[in-house]
Structures are given as C-alpha cells and as structure tokens.
Scaffold this motif. Structure first.
Motif, short mmCIF file in Angstrom:
data_model
loop_
_atom_site.label_atom_id
_atom_site.label_comp_id
_atom_site.label_asym_id
_atom_site.label_seq_id
_atom_site.Cartn_x
_atom_site.Cartn_y
_atom_site.Cartn_z
N UNK A 17 -9.42 -5.03 1.94
CA UNK A 17 -8.30 -4.11 2.04
C UNK A 17 -7.09 -4.69 1.29
N UNK A 18 -6.20 -3.80 0.77
CA UNK A 18 -5.00 -4.25 0.07
C UNK A 18 -4.22 -3.06 -0.46
N UNK A 19 -3.24 -3.31 -1.34
CA UNK A 19 -2.44 -2.25 -1.91
C UNK A 19 -3.16 -1.56 -3.05
N UNK A 20 -2.91 -0.26 -3.23
CA UNK A 20 -3.52 0.52 -4.31
C UNK A 20 -2.43 1.30 -5.03
N UNK A 21 -2.72 1.68 -6.33
CA UNK A 21 -1.85 2.53 -7.13
C UNK A 21 -2.57 3.85 -7.35
N UNK A 22 -1.97 5.04 -7.12
CA UNK A 22 -2.66 6.32 -7.31
C UNK A 22 -3.21 6.45 -8.72
N UNK A 23 -4.49 6.93 -8.81
CA UNK A 23 -5.12 7.16 -10.10
C UNK A 23 -5.15 8.63 -10.41
N UNK A 24 -6.20 9.05 -11.21
CA UNK A 24 -6.32 10.45 -11.62
C UNK A 24 -6.55 11.34 -10.43
N UNK A 25 -5.81 12.44 -10.39
CA UNK A 25 -5.99 13.41 -9.31
C UNK A 25 -5.24 13.07 -8.04
N UNK A 26 -4.55 11.94 -7.96
CA UNK A 26 -3.81 11.54 -6.78
C UNK A 26 -2.35 11.32 -7.16
N UNK A 27 -1.43 11.47 -6.23
CA UNK A 27 -0.01 11.27 -6.47
C UNK A 27 0.66 10.85 -5.18
#
Length: 811
Positions: free
Chosen positions: A264-274
């Motif tokens: 588990x950890x931090x994520x950055x939104x990719x395609x199709x997410x905001x």
C-alpha cells in the motif's frame, strides 16, 4: 385308741398341719382341758403376745411385703437408707434444685441449689444466705480504661457486660497512627514520612522520586518535561530518546511512499481518473444517467454513450435457442402455417358414444371454434369456449335423427341432434313440424308404415324426412334404388392391406383373411396396441363384461399358462386354491402370517388328554401326556390336575387351590389366601405332618417355639407385639419400656431383661397398656447387679391391657 401321754403321740408333719386340726389347751379359769383348732390358736394367740417381745430376726418379710401405710412418718432415718440406694426415679421434681423466678427467703436445707429461671443464675444456700455460684476461671469483674489512644468503657446490666472501645482523635490534620520512622517504639499520631512508603519496583507499587527522565514536578503535580507549540494539523514529528515530541511540520507528498502491486502507498490518478479540490478520487468521464439497451465502452471500461437497440443490432437467432415463452399470433405471417405443420386433431377432435349406452363423451375444448366429430353417430360439434354444440342443418341440409323400425312403427334409435329435435327412442315418429324440418330417420327393419310414417311398404335403407309440414314424413325410396346394384359395380378405395377396388372383391378379400367372430384361430403373434384390452361378454349379453388388461410393462414380460385344466387365480380371489394345487413342503414358516390362527381341527390327533409341545430336542412338536413347562404357565380359568403334578420352580395361583380328596363327590377342600399387601412367604416344614388350623382344636405332638425377638436398646425401647411372643433386651442405661404396638388379645410370652456390665440400670413403663398387681406403683424394680437377668411374663387381655408379672434375679 388308748389314752397316751402327749409325749407318746405320733408327730404331725408340718406340711400336713391344717387349720381345722385340734390341740389340747388347759383353761386355767375353768381348771379343765379344752380343745382348740390351729386356726383359732394362731389368730387369737397373736393378740396375747406382749409388745416388743418378738425379735426382728425372727420375722421374715417377703419382698414388698411391708405396705407404705405401715411405716411411720419420718420412720426411715438416714442410717436406714443404703448408700447409692436412692435412684433418680425416687427423687421428686425440684428436690435437688429449686426452680424459681425470685429467691426464697431461705433454703430448705444447707447445700440446696436454686436456679433463677429469669437470668439462669445458680445459687446455693449455706445455711444463712444464698451464695451466687461462679465457675472456676470465670470472669467476675470487667474494668474499663481511658489511658492511651483507645478509651475502654464498661457497662454492666445484671449479669450482662457491654464493652465499648473508642479511638482518640488526632491533634492536627494529615496525621496517622504509626510507630517511629527509624526503629520500633510506641505507636502515636504523626505525619506521613517518605520512608513510610516502600520503594516501587517493576512488579510492585510504591513510592517514586521524580528526577528527570522526561518527567518533572510543577509544584505538587507531576507533568511531562517537554514543551512544544500546540497544533491541530497532522504533522510529521521528531521525538527524543524518551519518546517526547520535540518538533513537527506539515505532511508533504514526499513523505508518502509510492504504492506498488504488493504494498500500500500513495498513488497519482492515471487515465480515466481525476482528483477534485477536496481530494476525492473519481472517474474522469461523464455520461447522461439512464437505462440503455445498448452502450459504448472506452478503453478503460467506462460507458461513454448509451442508446436503444434497433433491429440491425440483433443477430439472427436459431429456433433451437427458444426454450420458454410463447410466440404471439402477430409474429406468425399470414398463410405461414401449412397443413404439414398441423398436428392430428389440432383443429378437430375425434371420439364418440360408447358401444352400450350411446351417450357421447365430449373431450375438453382447447379453443373457441375447435371441432369435435362423433365417429359413432357421425355428428359434428363446435366448441363455444364453454361447451361443444352440434352444428345444425342450415339452408336445407339434412340432419340424421336416428333409425326407424317399420315393423313396430317406433323410433329404434336417436342421435344427439334427433333427441334435441324431439325424437325419442322407443317412441312413435313425431309429426312433421318446423322444429324437425330436414330431420330424417333411416329404416332399420322392414314393415308397413303407419302413424306419421307413410302407409307403404318400407325397407332398409329407406329414409323418412320431415318437410316441416303435412301429416306424414316424406319417403326417399333408397331400397328400390339400390336393389338392382351389384357389389361388383360399387367401387371402393384400396387402403391398408386391402387391394380390391370394388365391394365384391373387397368382401372376398376380407372373407379370405378375416378373423372369424366365432372361434378364430391365430397362427402368429397377436399384438394389441396401446391401451388395448380384451373384453369378454360372458354367457349373458348385458352391461357387464370381463376385461383383461395389463400394467404398463417396463420390459418384455411373459405369462405362461400351465398345461392343465383349471381356473386362473387372481389377487382378489378367495377360496379357490385347494390343497391339491400346493406342492408338498411348499409352505414355509415365513409364508404363515404372524396373526394367523390355526384351528385345533387342523392338527393331527393325539391320544386322550394329551397336550401339544416341543419334543425333547426342541426341533419338532409332539403330543405328550407328560407336560414340562420350562417357563411360566398362566392358567386363566380353573386348572384340574387328575394325578401328581411336579413344579420345579414357582407356581403362581391367582385364585384358590381346590382338593377333591379320595372320593370324587360334592365336597372339596379349598385352600385360599387373603389378599396380601406385600410379598409374603409361607414355608411348609420338610417333614410329614398335619397343618394346624386357627378355628380347630389342636393336639401338638412336638414342641412349638418361636425365635425370641431382640429389642433395640434405647432411651425408650420400642415393642412391636406382631414380631413375636418372646423378647429380650440388654439395658445400656436407665430406660423406659415403650407403649407396645400391634397388641392382639390372647397373645402371651416373656420379656427377658439383662443388665449390662455396668449394672444399676432401671426400667420405667410408658403408656397405659402395662398392668401390674397392685397398680402402676407396684411395677417390678429390676435387679441392678451387673449382668443380672429379670423376666417379665405378660398376657394380652385386649388391645389396651397387658397383664404383667415378674421373675426377678433369675440366676
């Protein structure tokens, strides 16, 4: 006899002396000798004895011979009373201790005891005063004290003492009761010192010193030795070696580790997410909300558009995919259902009236407008959604009403349509009317018509038709029209196995291949189709037939009739199977019902009075005169034994035993028993004897005895007279012989009483049944010598009186 001197007279033995015997006495007053009887001499001579002249040693008194009234008051002195001679039974109530609520002014004798029952205090009279008795070592005085830290106050009320202890108050606040701080010594009030508290350890509570290590004292309060600026924002913090937070800052994205496929950890939104300004993660695409039958999906699996299915969107579907539901009639094209698609009886059902009652049995209609054809009467019906109605003749069509017997001029049979129009089987032909217009009957029997039939010669198959008016039916002469025809000129359509094309040839073909109605012969297999049956009319042509059918076979089955003449037996048959039909040794035990009852007449005969039982080997049965019952023989009625019977075990009789005796007459001996309230055993002695009866005079030729019953020693000795006649007991102390139970008039016996090894045991008598000569005060006093034996002989006069006499000191 001759005169003799007194000294010469024969001596008279003492035991021969009688009251009437005479002695010679000189009467000094008359100077002569006179005679005197012994009785008068003793009776009157006693009065002439001077007082105090007979020595006591010369007087023999029997035990209990001196009456109480003969003893002068205060006549028995202390010296006359034997040591230990006065028992507890001789002491009167309160003779040793006077029970009082107030002490009398003086005692009756020096040493007298008095018990005050109000306070249970004991006193002794010393000749001049009552002295209060105190036990050795008892507390006589309780004193209080007010010296020290605790005050003791004593309050005395009568013989009760109340002690109250009160602890003194401290002279200042925050003091407690304790000894010195440095060593042992007197207890006093003082302030708590640090040395009074044990030092705390890792496993025990105690006192501690706050000297750093992250803690400090703020006046009298322990607090954390750390000061930072307060903040409500989540921070990344720094902390000391003692775990104290020393600083902090706001969290940045760099502080969060990046998420991986396994952590588990931090994520950055990719395609199709905001992510919106509030940090909410969501899909980046948008579409109008709704329900669609057709959608468009993007590369991330999002629905990007929605629409409605059109005909071009649906691929061709095989009919094999249809597994449920129905196809509406609107979906079926006009003229799409061909004759090949219609199943048999899909538009018209077939049936008809039975062969016997001509009553039409209608099927259940499937839809309105469905047809039904009565094959027997050749009538056509249509279903109205409620019932089948006949299709009537319209616009001049002819309607068959039945048949007509011209010989009897009566209607022979009617169709359903004929019955509805008023034709009646067995009745006369109705008059032509509007209601029977175009209805016709076919002549079935030749004759001359009459009534509403034309008065001409009629023959089958002439037809009589109603024109709706007139006096008679109109004749259609069919018989003469076909009289000149030959069968060879009438064509037929070849069908099935019939190859002929005219009636004559077809009849000849049928005659060669037909099955005769009387005694046909079958040379091959006769196959009866589905649901076919064989029906036999029997000897009488009536409504009753015998039908042979079968349960639907699940495999090929064969039923073979035996090569014998006889009747077939069915499961519903009774009384048909004879013994000749059953092979020897065929019926086994399992074939016989557990509830079957075999009549005695079915058993082979034995000899007179024999019984049927298993043989000695236990493998068969036999008739025998010697019956051996290994278990229980239960005889409900009267059992008669003509000779000797031997019972190896117990014989139970619910009634009486009746003995005929040597002579078979009307007189018998009956042995009966009273209904027992519990199990009772009567033992007959193992010797030749005659039993005694209660109401019969007995002559016993041998001694009769009963085992003495040992009574149980106790404060009150219980005596149950039903247990025996003779009783015995050894006294272990001074006792009371209990009031006897189960006393029956006429019982007698003895009670043997033995002193134990100590002796001096006395015996009183409880209740009112014991009776003694001279009254209860004359009850025998036991011999008190250790081991002494006394015998009480008793006789029960009634259930409430037992006469007792004694044999004392039997040795």
């Amino acid at each position: 006899m001759a005169d003799l001197k007194i000294s010469e007279l024969a001596a008279l033995a003492g035991n021969n002396l009688a009251t009437a015997d005479l002695v010679a006495v000189v009467d000094n007053s008359a100077s002569e000798t006179k005679k005197l009887t012994i009785g008068d001499l003793v009776a009157n001579g006693v009065t002439l004895i001077a007082d105090d002249t007979i020595p006591g040693a010369k007087i023999l008194f029997a035990a209990g011979g001196i009456a109480t009234a003969d003893i002068a008051d205060a006549g028995i002195t202390t010296a006359k009373v034997a040591d230990d001679g006065i028992t507890a039974a001789k002491l009167a109530d309160e003779s040793t201790v006077d029970l009082v609520t107030t002490l009398p002014s003086s005692g009756a004798f020096t040493g007298q005891l008095a018990l005050d029952t109000d306070d249970n205090s004991l006193y002794c009279w010393n000749g001049s005063a009552w002295l209060s008795l105190k036990a050795s070592g008892s507390v006589n005085t309780v004193s209080g004290s007010t010296v020290g830290l605790v005050d003791i106050v004593v309050t005395t009320t009568g013989s009760n003492v109340s002690i109250a202890a009160t602890q003194n108050d401290t002279d200042a606040a925050n003091k407690f009761l304790a000894g010195p701080t440095s060593a042992g010594g007197a207890v006093a009030y003082r302030v708590i010192d640090g040395s009074d508290i044990p030092v705390a350890t890792t496993s025990a509570k105690g006192g501690v010193i706050v000297n750093g290590e992250g803690l400090r004292m703020d006046s009298n309060t322990i607090e954390v030795d750390n000061d930072v600026s307060a903040s409500a924002t989540h921070h990344v913090v720094t902390y000391s070696a003692k775990g104290l937070i020393t600083g902090g800052r706001a969290i940045t994205s760099a502080d969060i580790p990046a998420a991986t496929s396994s952590a588990k950890g931090g994520v950055i939104p990719g395609s199709g997410l905001a992510v919106d300004g509030s940090g909410n993660l969501n899909h980046s695409n948008t579409v109008a909300a709704g329900t669609y039958t057709k959608v468009t999906v993007d590369g991330q699996g999002h629905v990007s558009a929605g629409d409605t299915l059109v005909e071009a969107d649906i691929p061709n579907i095989s009919a094999a995919k249809l597994t449920s539901g129905t196809i509406g009639s609107a979906l079926i094209a006009s003229d799409a259902v061909t004759a090949a698609k219609l199943a048999d009886q899909s538009t018209c059902k077939f049936g008809g009236a039975s062969a016997t009652d001509n009553v039409v049995t209608f099927p259940a209609g499937d839809y309105k407008g469905q047809l039904f054809f009565d094959e027997k009467n050749e009538d056509l019906y249509i279903f109205t959604s409620e019932s089948f109605l006949p299709i009537t003749v319209i616009s001049g069509n002819l309607i068959n009403a039945g048949t007509y017997n011209a010989n009897t001029n009566l209607v022979a049979s009617v169709t359903t349509a004929g019955s509805a129009a008023g034709f009646t089987a067995g009745g006369a032909l109705p008059a032509p009317a509007t209601g029977n217009l175009n209805y016709y009957v076919v002549v079935s029997d030749s004759g001359t018509g009459s009534g509403n039939a034309p008065a001409v010669s009629l023959a089958p198959p002439d037809m009589l038709i109603s024109l709706g008016s007139g006096s008679t039916f109109q004749l259609i002469d069919v018989s003469n029209a076909i009289a000149g025809q030959t069968a060879a000129n009438i064509s037929v359509v070849a069908t099935g196995n019939i190859a002929a094309t005219n009636v004559q040839a077809a009849l000849q073909e049928l005659d060669a291949e037909k099955i005769g109605a009387a005694g046909p012969t079958f040379t091959g297999t006769v196959l009866l189709g589905q649901n076919a049956v064989l029906a036999f009319e029997g000897s009488a042509d009536d409504q009753h037939e015998l039908t042979i059918t079968c349960t639907n076979p699940t495999a090929d089955r064969t039923i073979t009739f035996p090569n014998v003449t006889g009747n077939v037996v069915t499961t519903g048959d009774t009384g048909t199977v004879t013994s000749a039909m059953i092979a020897d040794a065929t019926i086994v035990n399992a074939d016989v019902s557990a509830t079957a009852e075999i009549a005695v007449s079915k058993l082979a005969n034995g000899t007179a009075r024999q019984l049927l039982q298993t043989d000695p080997a236990g493998t068969g049965v036999e008739f025998t005169s010697n019956v051996d019952v290994p278990g229980t023989l239960d005889v409900t009625g009267v059992a008669t034994f003509d000779s000797t019977s031997t019972f190896a075990g117990n014989a139970t009789f619910n009634g009486s035993l009746i003995f005929e005796g040597a002579t078979p007459d009307a007189h018998e001996l009956t042995l009966s028993v009273a209904d027992p309230g519990a199990d009772v055993t009567v033992t007959i002695p193992a010797s030749t004897t005659t039993l005694a009866g209660l109401a019969v005079t007995q002559s016993f030729t041998k001694a009769q005895r009963g085992t003495p019953v040992a009574l149980t020693d106790g404060a009150t000795i219980a005596v149950d007279m039903s247990l025996g006649n003779n009783f015995s007991v050894t006294l272990g102390g001074s006792r009371q012989l209990g009031d006897p139970s189960n006393v029956t008039a006429g019982q007698s016996g003895v009670i043997v009483i033995t002193q134990d090894g100590t002796g001096s045991r006395t015996l009183n008598y409880a209740g009112t049944k014991w009776k003694f000569s001279g009254g209860s005060s004359s009850a025998p006093q036991l011999t008190t010598t250790a081991g002494a034996v006394d015998v009480l002989a008793y006789y029960c006069e009634s259930a409430t009186r037992i006469t007792v006499t004694s044999l004392l000191n039997v040795s």
